[in-house]
Design an enzyme around this catalytic site. Structure first.
Site, mmCIF file in Angstrom:
data_model
loop_
_atom_site.group_PDB
_atom_site.id
_atom_site.type_symbol
_atom_site.label_atom_id
_atom_site.label_comp_id
_atom_site.label_asym_id
_atom_site.label_seq_id
_atom_site.Cartn_x
_atom_site.Cartn_y
_atom_site.Cartn_z
ATOM 1 C CG ASP A 219 30.110 2.994 24.421
ATOM 2 O OD1 ASP A 219 30.016 1.960 23.515
ATOM 3 O OD2 ASP A 219 29.463 4.129 24.365
ATOM 4 C CD GLU B 262 29.471 2.204 18.425
ATOM 5 O OE1 GLU B 262 30.435 1.873 18.797
ATOM 6 O OE2 GLU B 262 28.601 2.344 19.164
#
Ligand code: TSJ
Length: 687
Positions: free
Chosen positions: A552, A477
């Site tokens: 997260d 990511e």
């Protein structure tokens, strides 16, 4: 109530007689003995022999637990529960039990209670032991003793027997309510009885109560039960066996958590549950069932029972799930093939007869028929043959014809009797066929134009090895983390593909847009096996595909999107266990020039304690992968010798599907809920 404490060898006649008395050798010739006495003599002789064999058998289980329960990690620990519960479910399927109660007790012992007939307490001729002791100490003894034990279906993936649970427990208590009496026996230390089965009191009910404590010296990795795993599996069992009430209780916390499952409609309700956040094409669930006699090797006749429930939704994915003896057959098999044969045959015949297909048009394919179809196939077989790499493919050839026959007849009838519903189904399938033909045309013209994508994406930092079995693809990511990963990796075997932002929501997007999405295109090219239905696992370039996202909410959203993508377009990657989730650390404590990483809160506390840190000593909480430099990322997350990764398995594909669609579908509330409790998904994955 006065408790009568007697040791019982409870044959029907010898009931209430102490074991010793029943076994006093009688000075009579065999011809003078009645049948029961002959039995007891035999039992006496075999008892000593059994005793030795029993302990050797249980010891063998303790030496190689993996052979019996696959693994001593989390799944193996839970396997013990399935094993005991299966016995109670068998009793229910035999028609003698309506309720099963499973409790996780404080201290991680498990209690399973049923209201069946109670495990037989009579002496079993072959072993010289009471039925109860036989079940818990003789390997593979479950249900085999005593004639007319009813219809047993365990013995699939589970079915190693209650004795295996006993062997792997530090203690195990059994209480049987039967014939107005309460009987008890306790085993300790991996199955050693602390005495014989004793009658300890009176009762009016009947049933079996088993409590066991998994042995921490066997289950070294974890002895903590996961309530969600147990609840989900028991709910599935309740759906698959209509009418049985299953109550599951987590009694470990301050507040008991309890859920009760009972589905009158069985798999019909299961299909509705799976479709609950999709839009069904019609309200009713198509249901077919039947049973056929089958001869067993022993010469006796038993029955194969089969049922199918189906409903279309307005989506495009195929959701056909099959079970044999309550075990999810991930790899399909003859029951699914039978369903496929019947569906293809009946739907095509109906389509032609009713002019949904013209004479010159090709038959509808099974894939066309399956678009938007949710179906459950459930078979109960007295002698299932499980095949395939993960032993989750049903092999019994006779099942194909049985399913094909049952579904063929009953589906045909349903279509005849429900012309409106049939019309909706036909129009949907014909649309799928048209889309398929159009896609084929587009592919053909793309090939002619030489537009096939064969070059690797520019963003991919590939590895130098070309041996897929050694190679790993990290899907990372964000570009900055991608940069660290590129610099920190082992260039020989680790390739990095950074992803920018969120990939497309593949559940909603139309096919065309998906292929136009650059991130998706990059992944398809990098992995190299194409996509379903042409996905070829033999062509993939990496045998480990590692999803590495931040810890997260966004990171977990991206992870679920990626998993959805793999699930929809490269399902064999998930089924084959090629997909992993990287586990970056959450905290770093620097102390005297050394860095200590921890991957969860408990670990952080342990580190603080071990280093004897004062309260308030600073530590770093990683908010994203980007906060780590190349070396740190390598040390903590990518180094094969030190990293911790989760392997993604679709242990329960249906639940995964539920998570995906809840997250992706139009239904917003579950999506919110899932994003907030997103850890749940990863929790459901096995390590
Ligand atoms: F396997 C086990 F011991 F772990 C276990 C068995 C655990 C639990 C919770 C339940 C059971 C169980 C077994 N419940 N009900 C039964 N039934 C029999 O074993 C049984 C009873 C009667 C007869 C008969 O022919 O009269 C036959 C059987 C197999």
């Amino acid at each position: 109530m006065e408790e009568e404490r007697k040791e019982v060898a409870a044959t029907n006649e010898a009931e209430q007689k102490p074991v010793e008395e029943a076994f006093v050798a009688k000075d009579v010739s065999v011809t003078e003995m009645n049948e029961k006495e002959v039995e007891l003599e035999k039992a006496d002789a075999s008892y000593t022999a059994t005793n030795i064999q029993v302990l050797e058998g249980l010891e063998a289980v303790r030496k190689r637990p993996g052979m019996y329960i696959g693994t001593t990690a989390g799944p193996g620990l839970h396997h013990l529960v399935w094993e005991i519960v299966d016995n109670a479910i068998d009793e229910a399927l035999a028609g003698y039990c309506t309720e099963v109660h499973v409790t996780i007790n404080p201290g991680e012992s498990i209690t399973v209670v049923d209201n069946g007939r109670g495990v037989p307490v009579d002496i079993v001729g072959k072993t010289g032991l009471s039925g109860v002791e036989t079940v818990f100490t003789v390997l593979h003894a479950g249900g085999k003793f005593g004639e007319g034990g009813g219809y047993k279906v365990s013995g699939g993936l589970h079915g190693v027997g209650a004795s295996v649970v006993n062997a792997l427990s530090s203690w195990l208590d059994v209480e049987v309510h039967k014939n107005g009496n309460v009987y008890k026996i306790r085993f300790e230390n991996g199955g050693h009885p602390t005495g014989r089965l004793k009658q300890v009191g009176k009762c009016k009910d009947s049933g079996t109560i088993v409590t066991f404590q998994p042995d921490p010296t066997i289950f070294v990795e974890t002895t903590t039960y996961d309530f969600i795993t147990i609840r989900d599996r028991l709910r599935q069992v309740a759906y698959l066996n209509r009418g049985i009430t299953i109550i599951v209780t987590d009694a470990r916390g301050e507040q008991k958590v309890e859920e009760k499952f009972c589905y009158k409609g069985g798999i019909k309700e299961y299909v509705q549950f799976i479709n609950h956040n999709k839009v069904p094409l019609f309200d009713e669930v198509i249901y077919c069932e039947g049973s056929e006699p089958i001869e067993l090797a022993s010469g006796s006749v038993s029955h194969v029972y089969a049922e199918v429930a189906m409903q279309y939704n307005d989506g495009y994915s195929k959701n056909v799930y099959s079970f044999c003896n309550n075990v999810h057959t991930h790899e399909g098999g003859t029951h699914e093939e039978g369903l496929r044969l019947a569906l293809t045959r009946v739907i095509n015949a109906y389509a032609r007869d009713n002019k949904f297909l013209k004479e010159n048009e090709d038959n509808l394919t099974y894939d066309d028929i399956c678009e938007g179809l949710t179906a459950i196939v459930s078979v109960k077989h007295p002698n299932p043959q499980f095949e395939g790499p993960t032993k989750t493919k049903l092999g019994n050839f006779e099942v194909r014809k049985i399913l094909s026959g049952i579904v063929g007849d009953q589906l045909n009838r349903f279509l005849m009797e429900n012309p409106k519903t049939s019309k909706a189904i036909m129009e949907k399938i014909v649309m799928a066929a048209n889309a398929r033909l159009a896609a084929r045309k587009a592919r053909d013209s793309m090939r002619k134009g030489g537009l096939e994508l064969t070059t690797l994406p520019g963003k991919l930092a590939d590895c130098s090895s070309k041996d897929p079995s050694k190679c790993e693809l990290y899907i990372v990511e964000g570009n900055s983390a991608g940069g660290s990963a590129k610099n920190g990796r082992d260039r020989e075997i680790q390739a990095i593909l950074p992803l920018r932002g969120k990939i497309l929501n593949v559940e909603k997007a139309q096919d065309k847009r998906i292929f136009a999405n650059a991130e998706i295109g990059n992944m398809i090219q990098a992995i190299g096996g194409g996509i379903d239905p042409d996905f070829d696992i033999n062509k993939i370039r990496y045998h480990k595909i590692v999803i590495m996202t931040d810890a997260d909410v966004d990171g977990s959203h991206i992870r679920i999107l990626l998993l959805t993508f793999f699930y929809r377009f490269m399902r064999p990657l998930i089924e084959g266990g090629y997909i992993y989730i990287a586990q970056p650390p959450l905290y770093k404590v620097s102390y005297h020039g050394k860095d200590y990483y921890s991957y969860n809160d408990e670990q952080l506390e342990v580190i603080k304690k071990q280093l004897n840190l004062k309260p308030g000593y600073p530590f770093q909480r990683y908010k994203g992968l980007g906060e780590m430099d190349a070396e740190q990322l390598w040390e903590t997350t990518m180094d094969p010798s030190r990293r911790k990764m989760l392997r993604v398995t679709l242990d329960d594909a249906i639940l995964a599907e539920q998570v995906f669609t809840d997250l992706m579908g139009d239904n917003v509330d579950p999506r919110k809920e899932f994003i907030h409790t997103n850890a749940k998904f990863v929790k459901n994955l096995d390590i």
